[in-house]
Design a protein around this motif. Structure first.
Motif, PDB file in Angstrom:
ATOM      1  N   GLN A 173      -7.914   1.385  -1.266  1.00 22.69           N
ATOM      2  CA  GLN A 173      -7.491   1.354   0.140  1.00 22.69           C
ATOM      3  C   GLN A 173      -6.692   0.090   0.455  1.00 22.69           C
ATOM      4  OE1 GLN A 173     -11.248   1.903   2.100  1.00 22.69           O
ATOM      5  NE2 GLN A 173     -11.189   4.128   1.864  1.00 22.69           N
ATOM      6  N   ARG A 174      -7.085  -1.042  -0.107  1.00 24.50           N
ATOM      7  CA  ARG A 174      -6.346  -2.283   0.112  1.00 24.50           C
ATOM      8  C   ARG A 174      -4.942  -2.212  -0.494  1.00 24.50           C
ATOM      9  NH1 ARG A 174     -11.089  -6.784  -1.008  1.00 24.50           N
ATOM     10  NH2 ARG A 174     -12.424  -6.103   0.709  1.00 24.50           N
ATOM     11  N   LEU A 175      -4.834  -1.556  -1.634  1.00 23.44           N
ATOM     12  CA  LEU A 175      -3.518  -1.367  -2.242  1.00 23.44           C
ATOM     13  C   LEU A 175      -2.645  -0.480  -1.360  1.00 23.44           C
ATOM     14  CD1 LEU A 175      -4.395  -0.819  -5.989  1.00 23.44           C
ATOM     15  CD2 LEU A 175      -3.080  -2.728  -5.039  1.00 23.44           C
ATOM     16  N   GLN A 176      -3.204   0.609  -0.878  1.00 18.96           N
ATOM     17  CA  GLN A 176      -2.445   1.530  -0.026  1.00 18.96           C
ATOM     18  C   GLN A 176      -2.008   0.858   1.270  1.00 18.96           C
ATOM     19  OE1 GLN A 176      -5.128   4.864   0.235  1.00 18.96           O
ATOM     20  NE2 GLN A 176      -4.360   5.774  -1.653  1.00 18.96           N
ATOM     21  N   ALA A 177      -2.845  -0.037   1.794  1.00 19.81           N
ATOM     22  CA  ALA A 177      -2.489  -0.752   3.022  1.00 19.81           C
ATOM     23  C   ALA A 177      -1.293  -1.683   2.819  1.00 19.81           C
ATOM     24  CB  ALA A 177      -3.691  -1.545   3.523  1.00 19.81           C
ATOM     25  N   GLN A 178      -1.049  -2.097   1.583  1.00 21.64           N
ATOM     26  CA  GLN A 178       0.080  -2.982   1.272  1.00 21.64           C
ATOM     27  C   GLN A 178       1.397  -2.227   1.153  1.00 21.64           C
ATOM     28  OE1 GLN A 178      -0.523  -5.850  -1.917  1.00 21.64           O
ATOM     29  NE2 GLN A 178      -2.729  -5.536  -1.742  1.00 21.64           N
ATOM     30  N   LEU A 179       1.326  -0.920   1.024  1.00 21.90           N
ATOM     31  CA  LEU A 179       2.561  -0.134   0.827  1.00 21.90           C
ATOM     32  C   LEU A 179       3.289   0.118   2.125  1.00 21.90           C
ATOM     33  CD1 LEU A 179       1.274   2.423  -1.802  1.00 21.90           C
ATOM     34  CD2 LEU A 179       2.601   0.362  -2.195  1.00 21.90           C
ATOM     35  N   THR A 226      -6.435  -8.121 -16.017  1.00 22.10           N
ATOM     36  CA  THR A 226      -7.447  -9.100 -15.612  1.00 22.10           C
ATOM     37  C   THR A 226      -7.723 -10.139 -16.695  1.00 22.10           C
ATOM     38  OG1 THR A 226      -9.309  -7.727 -16.330  1.00 22.10           O
ATOM     39  CG2 THR A 226      -8.565  -7.469 -14.035  1.00 22.10           C
ATOM     40  N   VAL A 227      -6.892 -10.222 -17.711  1.00 26.44           N
ATOM     41  CA  VAL A 227      -7.113 -11.183 -18.799  1.00 26.44           C
ATOM     42  C   VAL A 227      -7.084 -12.632 -18.295  1.00 26.44           C
ATOM     43  CG1 VAL A 227      -4.713 -11.448 -19.588  1.00 26.44           C
ATOM     44  CG2 VAL A 227      -6.621 -11.619 -21.228  1.00 26.44           C
ATOM     45  N   SER A 228      -6.449 -12.874 -17.168  1.00 27.90           N
ATOM     46  CA  SER A 228      -6.375 -14.238 -16.623  1.00 27.90           C
ATOM     47  C   SER A 228      -7.736 -14.789 -16.208  1.00 27.90           C
ATOM     48  CB  SER A 228      -5.417 -14.287 -15.431  1.00 27.90           C
ATOM     49  OG  SER A 228      -5.894 -13.461 -14.381  1.00 27.90           O
ATOM     50  N   LEU A 237       2.050  -3.630  -9.922  1.00 28.00           N
ATOM     51  CA  LEU A 237       0.685  -3.307  -9.510  1.00 28.00           C
ATOM     52  C   LEU A 237      -0.180  -4.569  -9.549  1.00 28.00           C
ATOM     53  CD1 LEU A 237      -1.650  -1.441  -8.741  1.00 28.00           C
ATOM     54  CD2 LEU A 237      -1.814  -0.794 -11.160  1.00 28.00           C
ATOM     55  N   TYR A 238      -0.064  -5.359 -10.602  1.00 27.55           N
ATOM     56  CA  TYR A 238      -0.833  -6.604 -10.722  1.00 27.55           C
ATOM     57  C   TYR A 238      -0.601  -7.518  -9.522  1.00 27.55           C
ATOM     58  CZ  TYR A 238      -1.983 -11.332 -12.221  1.00 27.55           C
ATOM     59  OH  TYR A 238      -2.475 -12.606 -12.279  1.00 27.55           O
ATOM     60  N   ARG A 239       0.619  -7.669  -9.098  1.00 22.24           N
ATOM     61  CA  ARG A 239       0.933  -8.542  -7.961  1.00 22.24           C
ATOM     62  C   ARG A 239       0.226  -8.067  -6.693  1.00 22.24           C
ATOM     63  NH1 ARG A 239       6.973  -8.655 -10.013  1.00 22.24           N
ATOM     64  NH2 ARG A 239       6.820 -10.444 -11.418  1.00 22.24           N
ATOM     65  N   ARG A 240       0.131  -6.768  -6.527  1.00 19.88           N
ATOM     66  CA  ARG A 240      -0.571  -6.208  -5.360  1.00 19.88           C
ATOM     67  C   ARG A 240      -2.088  -6.334  -5.517  1.00 19.88           C
ATOM     68  NH1 ARG A 240       2.953  -3.557  -1.524  1.00 19.88           N
ATOM     69  NH2 ARG A 240       4.999  -3.824  -2.450  1.00 19.88           N
ATOM     70  N   LEU A 241      -2.578  -6.132  -6.736  1.00 14.28           N
ATOM     71  CA  LEU A 241      -4.019  -6.239  -6.980  1.00 14.28           C
ATOM     72  C   LEU A 241      -4.540  -7.634  -6.658  1.00 14.28           C
ATOM     73  CD1 LEU A 241      -4.399  -4.216 -10.277  1.00 14.28           C
ATOM     74  CD2 LEU A 241      -5.585  -3.742  -8.122  1.00 14.28           C
ATOM     75  N   ARG A 242      -3.761  -8.653  -6.981  1.00 13.07           N
ATOM     76  CA  ARG A 242      -4.199 -10.036  -6.705  1.00 13.07           C
ATOM     77  C   ARG A 242      -4.519 -10.222  -5.223  1.00 13.07           C
ATOM     78  NH1 ARG A 242      -3.796 -14.320  -9.960  1.00 13.07           N
ATOM     79  NH2 ARG A 242      -3.251 -15.673  -8.223  1.00 13.07           N
ATOM     80  N   LYS A 243      -3.827  -9.484  -4.364  1.00 18.15           N
ATOM     81  CA  LYS A 243      -4.083  -9.560  -2.922  1.00 18.15           C
ATOM     82  C   LYS A 243      -5.244  -8.650  -2.503  1.00 18.15           C
ATOM     83  CE  LYS A 243       0.815 -10.347  -2.086  1.00 18.15           C
ATOM     84  NZ  LYS A 243       2.050  -9.753  -1.550  1.00 18.15           N
ATOM     85  N   ALA A 244      -5.571  -7.676  -3.324  1.00 16.12           N
ATOM     86  CA  ALA A 244      -6.615  -6.697  -2.983  1.00 16.12           C
ATOM     87  C   ALA A 244      -7.999  -7.101  -3.496  1.00 16.12           C
ATOM     88  CB  ALA A 244      -6.236  -5.327  -3.537  1.00 16.12           C
ATOM     89  N   TRP A 245      -8.050  -7.888  -4.561  1.00 13.55           N
ATOM     90  CA  TRP A 245      -9.330  -8.298  -5.131  1.00 13.55           C
ATOM     91  C   TRP A 245     -10.050  -9.276  -4.202  1.00 13.55           C
ATOM     92  CZ3 TRP A 245      -6.377  -9.841 -10.114  1.00 13.55           C
ATOM     93  CH2 TRP A 245      -6.207  -8.732 -10.948  1.00 13.55           C
ATOM     94  N   SER A 246     -11.372  -9.204  -4.199  1.00  9.95           N
ATOM     95  CA  SER A 246     -12.186 -10.138  -3.414  1.00  9.95           C
ATOM     96  C   SER A 246     -13.594 -10.160  -3.989  1.00  9.95           C
ATOM     97  CB  SER A 246     -12.239  -9.710  -1.947  1.00  9.95           C
ATOM     98  OG  SER A 246     -13.056  -8.554  -1.809  1.00  9.95           O
TER      99      SER A 246
END
Length: 122
Positions: A116-122, A82-84, A15-24
């Motif tokens: 929605q950004r996460l779902q678009a990656q699936l 998000t500790v990074s 999930l973290y790997r996908r979130l990095r692409k979804a965050w903005s």
């Protein structure tokens, strides 16, 4: 908001790997200090909500220099995706929080945008 445990991800690391692409900047709370070099910055509350959507568990908080920080407890293990965002180690008070408190730190629109950004990656 979705409170059902959906199994789109095998584990929080995936999930973290996908979130990095979804965050903005548009999904950070607040948006002003977000940067591509530190994508987790200001995403703790929305991320804690999404982690709970997929893996259940509790939403926890701790106090940091910047304010309240949200993260998760899943099956007895602390997960802070998000500790990074922090340059130095932070204390973990492990105060039990809630979805309502996390949502008050972000907006429904930001939560839905990341979802929605996460779902678009699936």
């Amino acid at each position: 908001m979705n409170t059902a445990k959906e199994k789109f991800f095998d584990n929080p690391v995936e999930l973290y790997r996908r979130l990095r692409k979804a965050w903005s900047a548009k999904t950070a709370s607040p948006s002003e200090s977000w940067s591509a070099e530190n994508p987790a910055k200001n995403h703790c509350s929305v991320t804690a909500l999404i982690v709970q959507d997929h893996f259940g568990g509790d939403i926890l908080t701790t106090k940091t220099v910047g304010g309240t920080h949200f993260y998760n407890l899943i099956s007895g293990t602390r997960w802070d995706l998000t500790v990074s965002q922090f340059a130095e180690p932070i204390p973990f008070d492990d105060n039990v929080s809630s979805r309502d408190a996390a949502l008050q730190d972000t907006t429904l629109e930001k939560y839905l945008a990341v979802t929605q950004r996460l779902q678009a990656q699936l």
